[in-house]
Every structure is written in C-alpha cells, then in structure tokens.
Design a protein around this motif. Sequence first.
Motif, PDB file in Angstrom:
ATOM      1  N   ILE A  29       0.829  -1.206   0.000  1.00 57.93           N
ATOM      2  CA  ILE A  29       0.000   0.000   0.000  1.00 57.93           C
ATOM      3  C   ILE A  29       0.863   1.255   0.000  1.00 57.93           C
ATOM      4  CG2 ILE A  29      -1.757   1.294   1.255  1.00 57.93           C
ATOM      5  CD1 ILE A  29      -2.685  -1.324  -0.095  1.00 57.93           C
ATOM      6  N   THR A  30       0.448   2.211  -0.829  1.00 61.39           N
ATOM      7  CA  THR A  30       1.070   3.533  -0.885  1.00 61.39           C
ATOM      8  C   THR A  30      -0.041   4.575  -0.807  1.00 61.39           C
ATOM      9  OG1 THR A  30       0.890   3.768  -3.280  1.00 61.39           O
ATOM     10  CG2 THR A  30       2.813   2.576  -2.448  1.00 61.39           C
ATOM     11  N   GLU A  31       0.344   5.828  -0.785  1.00 64.00           N
ATOM     12  CA  GLU A  31      -0.674   6.879  -0.810  1.00 64.00           C
ATOM     13  C   GLU A  31      -1.481   6.808  -2.105  1.00 64.00           C
ATOM     14  OE1 GLU A  31       0.621  10.826   0.395  1.00 64.00           O
ATOM     15  OE2 GLU A  31       2.386   9.937   1.318  1.00 64.00           O
ATOM     16  N   GLU A  35      -6.731   4.203  -1.474  1.00 66.57           N
ATOM     17  CA  GLU A  35      -8.188   4.255  -1.625  1.00 66.57           C
ATOM     18  C   GLU A  35      -8.722   3.000  -2.313  1.00 66.57           C
ATOM     19  OE1 GLU A  35     -11.748   7.077  -3.481  1.00 66.57           O
ATOM     20  OE2 GLU A  35      -9.661   7.743  -3.584  1.00 66.57           O
ATOM     21  N   ASN A  36      -8.098   2.619  -3.447  1.00 67.19           N
ATOM     22  CA  ASN A  36      -8.615   1.475  -4.201  1.00 67.19           C
ATOM     23  C   ASN A  36      -8.376   0.155  -3.496  1.00 67.19           C
ATOM     24  OD1 ASN A  36      -9.703   2.940  -6.322  1.00 67.19           O
ATOM     25  ND2 ASN A  36      -7.817   2.889  -7.527  1.00 67.19           N
ATOM     26  N   GLU A  37      -7.161  -0.033  -2.974  1.00 70.10           N
ATOM     27  CA  GLU A  37      -6.780  -1.339  -2.444  1.00 70.10           C
ATOM     28  C   GLU A  37      -7.236  -1.578  -1.006  1.00 70.10           C
ATOM     29  OE1 GLU A  37      -5.741  -3.694  -4.134  1.00 70.10           O
ATOM     30  OE2 GLU A  37      -4.969  -2.797  -5.966  1.00 70.10           O
ATOM     31  N   VAL A  38      -7.575  -0.512  -0.291  1.00 73.56           N
ATOM     32  CA  VAL A  38      -8.039  -0.686   1.090  1.00 73.56           C
ATOM     33  C   VAL A  38      -9.497  -0.241   1.231  1.00 73.56           C
ATOM     34  CG1 VAL A  38      -7.690  -0.044   3.501  1.00 73.56           C
ATOM     35  CG2 VAL A  38      -5.720  -0.496   2.047  1.00 73.56           C
ATOM     36  N   ALA A  80      -3.230  -6.558   2.882  1.00 71.97           N
ATOM     37  CA  ALA A  80      -2.502  -5.375   2.412  1.00 71.97           C
ATOM     38  C   ALA A  80      -1.376  -5.079   3.395  1.00 71.97           C
ATOM     39  CB  ALA A  80      -3.442  -4.177   2.312  1.00 71.97           C
ATOM     40  N   THR A  81      -0.236  -4.618   2.886  1.00 73.41           N
ATOM     41  CA  THR A  81       0.898  -4.330   3.754  1.00 73.41           C
ATOM     42  C   THR A  81       1.331  -2.874   3.593  1.00 73.41           C
ATOM     43  OG1 THR A  81       2.576  -4.977   2.095  1.00 73.41           O
ATOM     44  CG2 THR A  81       1.702  -6.715   3.521  1.00 73.41           C
ATOM     45  N   VAL A  82       1.699  -2.276   4.719  1.00 71.22           N
ATOM     46  CA  VAL A  82       2.165  -0.883   4.725  1.00 71.22           C
ATOM     47  C   VAL A  82       3.534  -0.839   5.379  1.00 71.22           C
ATOM     48  CG1 VAL A  82       1.762   1.447   5.599  1.00 71.22           C
ATOM     49  CG2 VAL A  82      -0.180   0.044   4.845  1.00 71.22           C
ATOM     50  N   ASN A  83       4.558  -0.477   4.618  1.00 65.24           N
ATOM     51  CA  ASN A  83       5.901  -0.266   5.156  1.00 65.24           C
ATOM     52  C   ASN A  83       5.920   1.114   5.809  1.00 65.24           C
ATOM     53  OD1 ASN A  83       8.609   0.368   5.611  1.00 65.24           O
ATOM     54  ND2 ASN A  83       9.315  -0.661   3.760  1.00 65.24           N
ATOM     55  N   VAL A  84       5.905   1.162   7.124  1.00 62.56           N
ATOM     56  CA  VAL A  84       5.765   2.438   7.836  1.00 62.56           C
ATOM     57  C   VAL A  84       6.969   3.345   7.619  1.00 62.56           C
ATOM     58  CG1 VAL A  84       4.280   1.397   9.575  1.00 62.56           C
ATOM     59  CG2 VAL A  84       6.738   1.544   9.993  1.00 62.56           C
ATOM     60  N   VAL A  87       6.236   4.775   3.783  1.00 55.55           N
ATOM     61  CA  VAL A  87       5.044   5.632   3.616  1.00 55.55           C
ATOM     62  C   VAL A  87       4.520   6.048   4.996  1.00 55.55           C
ATOM     63  CG1 VAL A  87       4.293   4.940   1.315  1.00 55.55           C
ATOM     64  CG2 VAL A  87       3.745   3.485   3.264  1.00 55.55           C
ATOM     65  N   PRO A  88       5.267   6.901   5.691  1.00 55.73           N
ATOM     66  CA  PRO A  88       4.882   7.271   7.062  1.00 55.73           C
ATOM     67  C   PRO A  88       3.530   7.964   7.158  1.00 55.73           C
ATOM     68  CG  PRO A  88       6.643   8.694   6.234  1.00 55.73           C
ATOM     69  CD  PRO A  88       6.513   7.559   5.268  1.00 55.73           C
ATOM     70  N   ARG A  89       3.132   8.685   6.109  1.00 51.44           N
ATOM     71  CA  ARG A  89       1.845   9.374   6.181  1.00 51.44           C
ATOM     72  C   ARG A  89       0.684   8.378   6.195  1.00 51.44           C
ATOM     73  NH1 ARG A  89       1.987  14.477   2.099  1.00 51.44           N
ATOM     74  NH2 ARG A  89       2.778  12.911   0.648  1.00 51.44           N
ATOM     75  N   VAL A  90       0.846   7.263   5.479  1.00 54.31           N
ATOM     76  CA  VAL A  90      -0.181   6.225   5.515  1.00 54.31           C
ATOM     77  C   VAL A  90      -0.222   5.607   6.916  1.00 54.31           C
ATOM     78  CG1 VAL A  90      -0.905   3.989   4.605  1.00 54.31           C
ATOM     79  CG2 VAL A  90      -0.046   5.749   3.047  1.00 54.31           C
TER      80      VAL A  90
END
Length: 284
Positions: A29-31, A35-38, A80-84, A87-90
């Motif tokens: 997941i990125t900015e 919206e679409n993937e989450v 879904a994965t978020v690399n903090v 993409v700290p804003r996510v």
Amino acid sequence: MAGAIDLSALKQRPSGDGGSSAPAGGVEITEANLENEVLVRSSQVPVVVLLWSPRSDASAQLGTTLGELAKADGGKWSLATVNVDAVPRVAQMFGVQAIPTVVALAAGQPIASFQGLQPADQLRRWIDSLLNAVAGKLAGPGGEQAEQVDPAVAQARSYLDAGDFDNARKAYQAILDANPTHAEAKGAIRQIDFLQRATTRAPGAIVAADAAPDNIELAFAAADVEIMQQNVAAAFDRLIGLIKRTSGDDRTKVRTRLIELFELFDPADPEVIAGRRKLANALY
C-alpha cells in the motif's frame, strides 16, 4: 497504476542491508493506491492491513503467516501491507503506535486490530471471527466493483509484483507496442528503467557528488539515490542547482534527466510542482 505512478508502488529489489524483507502475499500500500486497495476493496471483502517495518523481524514472521492464511482462504479476504518507513503518512492515518500492527477494515471502517506477533492458530481464529462478523454484509470478491483487468496487463503486473523487472518491462513494452497510448505501460516502463538504474548506484554516491558538485554523472547518481531514499526534493534541487551552473549541451542533458525524474511521479505531487517552478526560474 495510471499515467505517472507513485514510485513507492513498485517493488524494489532486495537491498542486502540485512533488514527483514517485505511480507509476501499482500498488496503493498502507498498513498496512491490506498483508496482502491483498502477503502474500496473493503466494500467487497474484509481487508487486513499489516503495518510493518524492515527493522522488525516480527513483522516478517507475521506477514508470512498472514500471507499463507490469505492464500488458503482463496479471496475471502484481502491482505494489504504498509511499510511504515517508506510511507509514514499512511502509517499515521492508521494511528500506528507499535510495529507490527494489524488493522482489519470492512466497508471502509476499521472493525478490529491488534499489535505484536501472534501464533498461527490464534490468527486463524481472528480471521474466522472477521469473516463471521461481515458475512452477508459486503459485495463479495465478485461484486460489481471488482476490476476487470486485461490478461496482458495482469501478467505484467505479476512480474512487477515479483520484482522481475526484465520480464515486467518486456510485458509492458509489448502492451505499449500494441497500444502506444497505454498510460499504465508508459508509466511502468519509466519506473522500471529508473529502478534498474538506481539500484546499481553506489552507497556513497551522495558524498561523492557533494565533493564534486559540478560533475554531471556524479550528480545523476546522487539524485537517483536520494529518490530511492524518498528524499525527492533534495534530488530535484541538486539537478536544478547544476542547471544554474551549466550551459549548452550540459544544461540540456541535466534538464532532460530532471524532467525524466519529474515523470516518475504524479504531476499533481507538490514536490513536482515546486520542482517545475524552480526549473522554470533557473532557465528563465
């Protein structure tokens, strides 16, 4: 992926820095695709978001287990994965206070969460409870909002997700040959070419360029590294400063590279807008 793609949406080759690798089996997941993937996806099936860091071994272990469960459940829910770090804003949107953190969403709303590593049997029960809680309340994986993807595009994306840049580029080039206006293929090829070049840059490229600020090739290498480090404004400013100090063919060469870097990102990105404004001032 449409037009210019957010750079962080593309998989990067392992860096060999000893950190944990990205969890397998989930959508990164990125900015750009949040919206679409989450949010949108969670109207069809529950979306389980793993917020992780390559600094955390527990993140990788948890991601592996979740990936196996998602595969076994065959599309009943989405991982879904978020690399903090990337993409700290996510990460901030999810209010992360510890790594790893897992948040489950349905219909765009968080419905459950936990922190830390959990054993596989406990994760299985947690997932089952999610599925029971939303049973009959979502559109399902075959809902009207499911994206219809051209098989050639799907194959190109699968290569990209696997980090197989060579085959991904060939696949996207074939799409572009058949349809010269295909926005995703154009954007993907730009991104792949950049990543293949940037991942070969020496770790000391920035130091070397700072020591010889008028060396064009060193500046190009440093700008690539800065973008890979998410320091986009610094990369743009480095080349804009060089444009101010050059003329003729050298200035044209630097300007061309800078525009190529602009095109890696959404044209509405504030850093791109600021960079283009600075470039115009430098030229005129």
